[in-house]
Design an enzyme around this catalytic site. Structure first.
Site, PDB file in Angstrom:
ATOM      1  N   GLU A  87       0.835  -1.201   0.000  1.00  0.00           N
ATOM      2  CA  GLU A  87       0.000   0.000   0.000  1.00  0.00           C
ATOM      3  C   GLU A  87       0.873   1.255   0.000  1.00  0.00           C
ATOM      4  O   GLU A  87       0.383   2.363   0.188  1.00  0.00           O
ATOM      5  CB  GLU A  87      -0.948   0.010   1.199  1.00  0.00           C
ATOM      6  CG  GLU A  87      -0.258  -0.055   2.546  1.00  0.00           C
ATOM      7  CD  GLU A  87      -1.216   0.213   3.693  1.00  0.00           C
ATOM      8  OE1 GLU A  87      -1.700   1.341   3.794  1.00  0.00           O
ATOM      9  OE2 GLU A  87      -1.478  -0.722   4.473  1.00  0.00           O
ATOM     10  N   CYS A 121      -3.406  -3.317   4.384  1.00  0.00           N
ATOM     11  CA  CYS A 121      -2.503  -4.390   4.815  1.00  0.00           C
ATOM     12  C   CYS A 121      -2.858  -5.754   4.234  1.00  0.00           C
ATOM     13  O   CYS A 121      -2.221  -6.752   4.585  1.00  0.00           O
ATOM     14  CB  CYS A 121      -2.501  -4.494   6.338  1.00  0.00           C
ATOM     15  SG  CYS A 121      -2.008  -2.979   7.133  1.00  0.00           S
ATOM     16  N   THR A 163       2.364   3.742  16.164  1.00  0.00           N
ATOM     17  CA  THR A 163       1.948   2.462  15.560  1.00  0.00           C
ATOM     18  C   THR A 163       2.506   2.318  14.142  1.00  0.00           C
ATOM     19  O   THR A 163       1.985   1.544  13.342  1.00  0.00           O
ATOM     20  CB  THR A 163       0.408   2.293  15.565  1.00  0.00           C
ATOM     21  OG1 THR A 163      -0.191   3.389  14.846  1.00  0.00           O
ATOM     22  CG2 THR A 163      -0.150   2.270  16.974  1.00  0.00           C
ATOM     23  N   SER A 213     -11.347   1.999  13.224  1.00  0.00           N
ATOM     24  CA  SER A 213     -10.468   0.970  12.644  1.00  0.00           C
ATOM     25  C   SER A 213     -10.416  -0.261  13.555  1.00  0.00           C
ATOM     26  O   SER A 213     -10.374  -1.397  13.078  1.00  0.00           O
ATOM     27  CB  SER A 213      -9.068   1.525  12.375  1.00  0.00           C
ATOM     28  OG  SER A 213      -8.311   1.656  13.563  1.00  0.00           O
ATOM     29  N   HIS A 253      -2.743 -10.264  11.795  1.00  0.00           N
ATOM     30  CA  HIS A 253      -2.225  -8.954  11.382  1.00  0.00           C
ATOM     31  C   HIS A 253      -2.074  -8.124  12.666  1.00  0.00           C
ATOM     32  O   HIS A 253      -2.996  -8.087  13.487  1.00  0.00           O
ATOM     33  CB  HIS A 253      -3.192  -8.266  10.411  1.00  0.00           C
ATOM     34  CG  HIS A 253      -2.878  -6.819  10.233  1.00  0.00           C
ATOM     35  ND1 HIS A 253      -1.663  -6.397   9.739  1.00  0.00           N
ATOM     36  CD2 HIS A 253      -3.572  -5.687  10.542  1.00  0.00           C
ATOM     37  CE1 HIS A 253      -1.643  -5.078   9.731  1.00  0.00           C
ATOM     38  NE2 HIS A 253      -2.781  -4.611  10.217  1.00  0.00           N
ATOM     39  N   LYS A 258      -1.126  -5.129  21.564  1.00  0.00           N
ATOM     40  CA  LYS A 258      -2.246  -5.215  22.506  1.00  0.00           C
ATOM     41  C   LYS A 258      -3.545  -5.618  21.786  1.00  0.00           C
ATOM     42  O   LYS A 258      -4.363  -6.367  22.334  1.00  0.00           O
ATOM     43  CB  LYS A 258      -2.407  -3.867  23.201  1.00  0.00           C
ATOM     44  CG  LYS A 258      -3.293  -3.855  24.429  1.00  0.00           C
ATOM     45  CD  LYS A 258      -2.736  -4.720  25.547  1.00  0.00           C
ATOM     46  CE  LYS A 258      -3.593  -4.684  26.796  1.00  0.00           C
ATOM     47  NZ  LYS A 258      -3.498  -3.424  27.519  1.00  0.00           N
ATOM     48  N   LYS A 262      -6.164  -8.742  22.591  1.00  0.00           N
ATOM     49  CA  LYS A 262      -7.616  -8.583  22.704  1.00  0.00           C
ATOM     50  C   LYS A 262      -8.338  -9.460  21.677  1.00  0.00           C
ATOM     51  O   LYS A 262      -9.452  -9.924  21.924  1.00  0.00           O
ATOM     52  CB  LYS A 262      -7.998  -7.116  22.475  1.00  0.00           C
ATOM     53  CG  LYS A 262      -7.562  -6.200  23.599  1.00  0.00           C
ATOM     54  CD  LYS A 262      -8.038  -4.785  23.369  1.00  0.00           C
ATOM     55  CE  LYS A 262      -7.535  -3.857  24.474  1.00  0.00           C
ATOM     56  NZ  LYS A 262      -8.037  -2.499  24.352  1.00  0.00           N
ATOM     57  N   ASN A 332       4.203  -2.008  13.150  1.00  0.00           N
ATOM     58  CA  ASN A 332       3.295  -2.446  12.094  1.00  0.00           C
ATOM     59  C   ASN A 332       4.017  -2.375  10.753  1.00  0.00           C
ATOM     60  O   ASN A 332       4.433  -1.311  10.323  1.00  0.00           O
ATOM     61  CB  ASN A 332       2.049  -1.541  12.075  1.00  0.00           C
ATOM     62  CG  ASN A 332       0.957  -2.083  11.164  1.00  0.00           C
ATOM     63  OD1 ASN A 332       1.138  -3.087  10.470  1.00  0.00           O
ATOM     64  ND2 ASN A 332      -0.183  -1.424  11.169  1.00  0.00           N
ATOM     65  N   SER A 366      -7.419  -2.485   6.134  1.00  0.00           N
ATOM     66  CA  SER A 366      -8.481  -1.494   6.273  1.00  0.00           C
ATOM     67  C   SER A 366      -9.178  -1.237   4.948  1.00  0.00           C
ATOM     68  O   SER A 366      -8.630  -1.485   3.879  1.00  0.00           O
ATOM     69  CB  SER A 366      -7.893  -0.185   6.792  1.00  0.00           C
ATOM     70  OG  SER A 366      -7.543  -0.333   8.144  1.00  0.00           O
TER      71      SER A 366
HETATM   72  P1  HMG Z   1      -5.104   6.744  21.219  1.00  0.00           P
HETATM   73  O1  HMG Z   1      -6.520   6.938  20.944  1.00  0.00           O
HETATM   74  O2  HMG Z   1      -4.321   7.957  21.528  1.00  0.00           O
HETATM   75  O3  HMG Z   1      -4.825   5.759  22.389  1.00  0.00           O
HETATM   76  O4  HMG Z   1      -4.496   5.939  19.977  1.00  0.00           O
HETATM   77  P2  HMG Z   1      -5.745   5.382  23.647  1.00  0.00           P
HETATM   78  O5  HMG Z   1      -5.999   6.603  24.436  1.00  0.00           O
HETATM   79  O6  HMG Z   1      -6.905   4.538  23.199  1.00  0.00           O
HETATM   80  O7  HMG Z   1      -4.713   4.470  24.415  1.00  0.00           O
HETATM   81  C1  HMG Z   1      -4.270   3.281  23.867  1.00  0.00           C
HETATM   82  C2  HMG Z   1      -4.235   2.259  24.994  1.00  0.00           C
HETATM   83  O8  HMG Z   1      -3.220   2.651  25.919  1.00  0.00           O
HETATM   84  C3  HMG Z   1      -5.521   2.185  25.797  1.00  0.00           C
HETATM   85  O9  HMG Z   1      -5.684   0.824  26.145  1.00  0.00           O
HETATM   86  C4  HMG Z   1      -5.220   3.017  27.038  1.00  0.00           C
HETATM   87  O10 HMG Z   1      -5.988   2.663  28.171  1.00  0.00           O
HETATM   88  C5  HMG Z   1      -3.773   2.664  27.256  1.00  0.00           C
HETATM   89  P3  HMG Z   1      -7.132   0.145  26.121  1.00  0.00           P
HETATM   90  O11 HMG Z   1      -7.885   0.889  27.162  1.00  0.00           O
HETATM   91  O12 HMG Z   1      -7.691   0.381  24.734  1.00  0.00           O
HETATM   92  O13 HMG Z   1      -6.866  -1.268  26.413  1.00  0.00           O
HETATM   93  N1  HMG Z   1      -2.995   3.656  28.003  1.00  0.00           N
HETATM   94  C6  HMG Z   1      -2.068   3.331  28.908  1.00  0.00           C
HETATM   95  N2  HMG Z   1      -1.639   2.134  29.377  1.00  0.00           N
HETATM   96  C7  HMG Z   1      -0.642   2.138  30.302  1.00  0.00           C
HETATM   97  N3  HMG Z   1      -0.081   3.269  30.782  1.00  0.00           N
HETATM   98  C8  HMG Z   1      -0.487   4.493  30.350  1.00  0.00           C
HETATM   99  C9  HMG Z   1      -1.533   4.544  29.365  1.00  0.00           C
HETATM  100  N4  HMG Z   1      -2.148   5.568  28.723  1.00  0.00           N
HETATM  101  C10 HMG Z   1      -3.052   5.009  27.895  1.00  0.00           C
HETATM  102  N5  HMG Z   1       0.096   5.584  30.825  1.00  0.00           N
HETATM  103  C11 HMG Z   1      -4.819   4.184  18.348  1.00  0.00           C
HETATM  104  C12 HMG Z   1      -4.537   4.526  19.793  1.00  0.00           C
HETATM  105  C13 HMG Z   1      -4.562   2.706  18.139  1.00  0.00           C
HETATM  106  C14 HMG Z   1      -6.277   4.500  18.014  1.00  0.00           C
HETATM  107  C15 HMG Z   1      -3.874   5.024  17.452  1.00  0.00           C
HETATM  108  O14 HMG Z   1      -2.539   4.708  17.729  1.00  0.00           O
HETATM  109  C16 HMG Z   1      -4.139   4.832  15.970  1.00  0.00           C
HETATM  110  O15 HMG Z   1      -5.025   5.449  15.396  1.00  0.00           O
HETATM  111  N6  HMG Z   1      -3.332   3.940  15.273  1.00  0.00           N
HETATM  112  C17 HMG Z   1      -3.493   3.646  13.855  1.00  0.00           C
HETATM  113  C18 HMG Z   1      -4.726   2.819  13.553  1.00  0.00           C
HETATM  114  C19 HMG Z   1      -4.589   1.381  14.005  1.00  0.00           C
HETATM  115  O16 HMG Z   1      -3.514   0.880  14.258  1.00  0.00           O
HETATM  116  N7  HMG Z   1      -5.737   0.656  14.019  1.00  0.00           N
HETATM  117  C20 HMG Z   1      -5.746  -0.743  14.350  1.00  0.00           C
HETATM  118  C21 HMG Z   1      -6.823  -1.539  13.610  1.00  0.00           C
HETATM  119  S1  HMG Z   1      -6.884  -1.176  11.872  1.00  0.00           S
HETATM  120  C22 HMG Z   1      -5.593  -2.087  11.154  1.00  0.00           C
HETATM  121  O17 HMG Z   1      -5.074  -2.966  11.743  1.00  0.00           O
HETATM  122  C23 HMG Z   1      -5.189  -1.689   9.781  1.00  0.00           C
HETATM  123  C24 HMG Z   1      -3.871  -0.955   9.683  1.00  0.00           C
HETATM  124  O18 HMG Z   1      -2.800  -1.838   9.890  1.00  0.00           O
HETATM  125  C25 HMG Z   1      -3.762  -0.267   8.323  1.00  0.00           C
HETATM  126  C26 HMG Z   1      -3.869  -1.139   7.081  1.00  0.00           C
HETATM  127  O19 HMG Z   1      -4.691  -2.037   6.964  1.00  0.00           O
HETATM  128  O20 HMG Z   1      -3.112  -0.801   6.140  1.00  0.00           O
HETATM  129  C27 HMG Z   1      -3.753   0.160  10.716  1.00  0.00           C
END
Ligand code: HMG
EC number: 2.3.3.10
Length: 464
Positions: A87, A121, A163, A213, A253, A258, A262, A332, A366
């Site tokens: 991609e 991906c 990420t 996502s 993938h 984390k 899950k 990733n 995605s």
């Molecule tokens: P965010 O919204 O800033 O993070 O971004 P958050 O506030 O949800 O925190 C993440 C986790 O850290 C949470 O855990 C928090 O509680 C925890 P959860 O409650 O969900 O279990 N946390 C802490 N833990 C310990 N100590 C602390 C602390 N503070 C917070 N101090 C997000 C997170 C993944 C949304 C962001 O990084 C993002 O947008 N990433 C890109 C999108 C992504 O990876 N999506 C995954 C699924 S889609 C996919 O896999 C396709 C992809 O690979 C693309 C493709 O296909 O080409 C992405």
């Protein structure tokens, strides 16, 4: 002419590539002003590999294909199909596959089918399926196929940046393979969604709705798993109902580790919803309060998530954790991500323990496209041990990487950002920082034509 299907088609060799430089996620937390533990515990990431402007998707693919052919002593004329999944688009017309044909020029072999496939991906899995399908079809001419996937995963400054990652995988596909894709056991789910996409063709960065996502990923996992179960039960009615116990390992993938932990909990929740009352009482004692829970209503239900994370903790430790090594250390990789999970599993488990076993695979891209399928490891222990021993270089190379401070990482990201699609352009990233035998971008001329050179080989470390 009628011809029988070739036997046991699958992966005969696999090669992985990751960047020679990384940024430490604890240091990145501090640099970004994120709370301590957010990237390392919250997302489950330790290090993030990245590429300077010296590498692009073409150079990553050139390196991984050249290495696979050299290290496995495969003649260029033995390849009859080559598919690329990516991609990371650097040209809207010219394929990465056509760039890779440079490697085959000296051999005179231009009779190589296959071209690039793109959907986030998922492209690597599409490439692998196409390669398998060709070998199982009437078009097959008896030669090997190559499925190649590579990406540079970079995000704008903000929540998604930790990420990122980068890497490449090449897989040699043919009959009588040590890793065989099980026939008839592929379950696919495709749907229109705007969870992560790249509408700005002048930027490397995606537009991403992080929360959506995650929901899309988990719901595609639910659908694929349920469909896989149905296909498995139809194909093997003599077996008891399919559940996580039928997989000896499960790889996913991995956008961040984390989410995979899950996901194992999520599959366990599916088993819970689908099993008989008797099984529920035996296997899921204490979880009766979730009898009325639904898939749709539980994507962000903390109680369901926590209960099934705990319930599946042992399953995760035994069947999935080892496959997260490269994802945790590199990040990733996008299309190669799930196949880096396969490599991680192969190098973390004594080969003898995987002989004859079934590995479940969940691939997600995605937009969205997802598949679940399974790989059967050959029963032939000596063939399998030889296959795995070819991955001896991975751990030493991982440990040989250079750590770069977040400030420098951020500057290198700005250089990529500023010069994306610049022409003419001469990259400034260090060549000496690259591993031996790495193709790199020499320059881009005024007509946007890219040329590549290779760092000297070093046969002694097994990578040349
Ligand atoms: P965010 O919204 O800033 O993070 O971004 P958050 O506030 O949800 O925190 C993440 C986790 O850290 C949470 O855990 C928090 O509680 C925890 P959860 O409650 O969900 O279990 N946390 C802490 N833990 C310990 N100590 C602390 C602390 N503070 C917070 N101090 C997000 C997170 C993944 C949304 C962001 O990084 C993002 O947008 N990433 C890109 C999108 C992504 O990876 N999506 C995954 C699924 S889609 C996919 O896999 C396709 C992809 O690979 C693309 C493709 O296909 O080409 C992405």
């Amino acid at each position: 002419m009628s011809r029988n299907w070739p036997e046991s088609v699958g992966i005969r060799a696999i090669e992985v590539l990751f960047p020679s430089q990384y940024v430490d996620q604890t240091e990145l937390e501090q640099f970004d002003g994120a709370s301590a533990g957010k990237y390392t515990i919250g997302l489950g990431q330790s290090k993030m590999g990245f590429c300077s402007d010296r590498e692009d998707v073409n150079s990553l693919c050139l390196t991984v294909v050249a290495r696979l052919l050299e290290r496995h002593h495969i003649k260029h004329t033995e390849i009859g199909r080559l598919e690329v999944g990516t991609e990371t688009i650097v040209d809207k017309s010219k394929s990465v596959k056509s760039v890779l044909m440079q490697l085959f020029a000296a051999s005179g072999n231009t009779d190589i089918e296959g071209i690039d496939t793109t959907n986030a991906c998922y492209g690597g899995t599409a490439a692998l399926f196409n390669a398998i399908n060709w070998i199982e079809s009437s078009s097959w001419d008896g030669r090997y196929a190559l499925a190649v996937c590579a990406d540079i995963a970079v995000y704008a400054k903000g929540a998604a940046r930790p990420t990122g990652g980068a890497g490449a995988i090449a897989m040699l596909v043919g009959p009588h393979a040590p890793l065989q894709l099980e026939r008839g056991l592929r379950a696919t789910h495709m749907e229109h969604a705007y969870d992560f996409y790249k509408p700005d063709l002048s930027s490397e960065y995606p537009t991403v709705d992080g929360k959506l996502s995650i929901q899309c990923y988990l719901s595609a996992l639910d659908t694929c798993y349920r469909l896989y179960r149905q296909k498995f039960e139809k194909q093997q009615p003599q077996q008891s109902q399919l559940g996580l116990q039928n997989f000896d390992a499960i790889i996913f993938h991995t956008p961040f580790c984390k989410l995979v932990q899950k996901s194992v909990g999520r599959l366990s929740f599916n088993d819970f919803l689908l099993c008989s009352e008797q099984e529920r009482a035996e296997k899921f004692a204490g979880l009766e309060r979730f009898n009325a829970a639904t898939l749709e209503g539980s994507y962000f239900d903390r109680d369901v998530e926590k209960a099934f994370l705990t319930q599946s903790a042992e399953l995760f430790a035994n069947k999935t954790k080892k496959s997260l090594l490269l994802a945790n250390q590199v990040g990733n990789m996008y299309t190669p991500s799930v196949y880096s999970g396969l490599v991680s599993l192969l190098i973390s488990e004594p080969a003898s323990q995987l002989v004859g076993k079934r590995i479940g695979v969940f691939s997600y891209g995605s937009g969205l496209a997802a598949s679940m399928y399974s790989i059967k490891v050959t029963q032939d222990a000596s063939v399998f041990e030889k296959f795995v021993s070819k991955l001896d270089y991975v751990l030493p190379l991982l440990n040989a990487r250079e750590k770069v401070a977040p400030e420098q990482f951020s500057e290198l990201m700005e250089v990529r950002e500023k010069n994306n699609h610049a022409a003419p352009y001469t990259p400034t990233g260090s060549i000496s920082a690259l591993f031996p035998g790495t193709y790199y971008l020499k320059d881009v001329d005024a007509l946007h034509r890219r040329s590549y050179e290779r760092t000297p080989s070093n046969i002694s470390n097994g990578v040349h």
